[in-house]
Scaffold this active site. Sequence first.
Site, short mmCIF file in Angstrom:
data_model
loop_
_atom_site.label_atom_id
_atom_site.label_comp_id
_atom_site.label_asym_id
_atom_site.label_seq_id
_atom_site.Cartn_x
_atom_site.Cartn_y
_atom_site.Cartn_z
N GLY A 27 0.83 -1.19 0.00
CA GLY A 27 0.00 0.00 0.00
C GLY A 27 0.87 1.25 0.00
N GLY A 86 0.25 -4.84 0.63
CA GLY A 86 -0.99 -4.70 -0.12
C GLY A 86 -1.04 -5.54 -1.37
N GLU A 104 5.58 -5.65 7.43
CA GLU A 104 4.96 -4.63 8.28
C GLU A 104 5.69 -4.36 9.59
OE1 GLU A 104 2.24 -5.64 5.15
OE2 GLU A 104 3.35 -6.89 6.54
N ASP A 115 -1.23 -7.39 7.67
CA ASP A 115 -2.67 -7.24 7.48
C ASP A 115 -3.12 -7.88 6.17
OD1 ASP A 115 -1.40 -5.25 5.94
OD2 ASP A 115 -3.10 -3.88 6.13
#
Length: 461
Positions: A81, A132, A155, A163
């Site tokens: 992301g 992402g 992350e 996530d």
Amino acid sequence: MSTSPVNETIKELPGDEPQDVVFNNLYGLRTIELNRPNKLNALNASMIRKIVPRLVEWEKSGLANVIVMKGAGDRALCAGGDVAALAKQNMQGPDGQKASIDYFALEYKLNHYIATYEKPYIAFMDGITMGGGVGLSIHAPFRIATERTVFAMPETTIGFFPDVGASFFLPRMNGAIGTYLALTSNELKGANVFYSGVATHYLHSTSLPILESRLAELRFKDYDSMEKRLSIIEMTIEEYATGLPPNEPVLLGGELRRAIDRCFSKGTVSDVMHALKEEQGPTKAWAEKTLETLHQRSPTSLHVALMQMRVGRDWSISETFQREHQIAAQFMRHPDFTEGVSVRLSRERLGSTPKWQPASLEAVTPEDKIEVPFFQVAEDVPRLKLLTTRDYDQYPYRSLGVPTEEEVKKVVQEGTKTPHEVIRHFIEKKNGRQGISTVVEEILDRKTTTEVGGRAVWNDD
């Protein structure tokens, strides 16, 4: 998994970037090409608002047979992301943090829709596939790795948590591999993305354009079940297999894999660290390097990620994204995320050491329970309403991937087969797919002994 209509309209907004996603139709094939090659196809809200309506349209269309997700250029499917934009928003205070939380809501709705999509969906994990980008690929029935694939959930290096559904897919990996990848943020490359089970297939990158053309020619009968369609696609993909690289052995196998299971199966971060310090023999150097790696990660991220790996194995796919949305909201308000992103991505601070809060793993005791607040429901963050009510507890098409340890264990414990016969069983079950024998052989070497008479016997460590 039940069928349900899409309950929300997502569409482009004024100011969204033009051409950051390119869509193409060729006979029955529909392609989504992430088109920000200079930013390694990093995913942003503008891209998501373009992708969702197309997926909805194609799911309803009788003309769309197969969907392919890919990235522009030869460097990445999607490197993650656009976290730099999120960190910048967070610096603006509560309003900026709310905008970041809203982005994750949008992203997780897309991830869940892909995970429960009712048309064949194929992800070309060609190049960097992280964060992402993993959310766009890991939940697909077909995930194709190439010699250029670099997979990671990085992350914990930026003060966040794994996530995009990592709470679902990482705990369901063999042994403690998922926990190891979650905490360390370590990478898997090329064939090892396939050997680990992250990818379902391995092809050379030069085969992908030809495969696309062949997929466009596929025709399904109206009454063909999803299983029948996926079987046809599986055989089609395998037509373009040219072999796995001989100089790329299974990385997470043998003594290293035993050490990963020993150390990363623990229930607390302090126990993981203690187990790593206790490693001796051929894995001592690995353990020392891993300890050094963990000391560089956000202590908060490590504690949250470990708890996530323990509780996520019991979450359904829908609950996963709803819980992760709550956790992401907590991180947008925690200083580690903005600090970690700033150090990793800003030119001014590149190469400096992040100032985590708490500052170190040694500053955290088990009694502190710093991870617990992240798993509590924030009253001002509404429960994420997903695009559909489709749900499941296990991936419905996991049989398309490489054999799992549980599957191999079940065959061995039938008590009649030699190791060679076990390998042959899975090769036949997978219709001779390349790499299957390598995966099964590694499991047998590590988990079985051979009795007099040649029968394989499973050994639970």
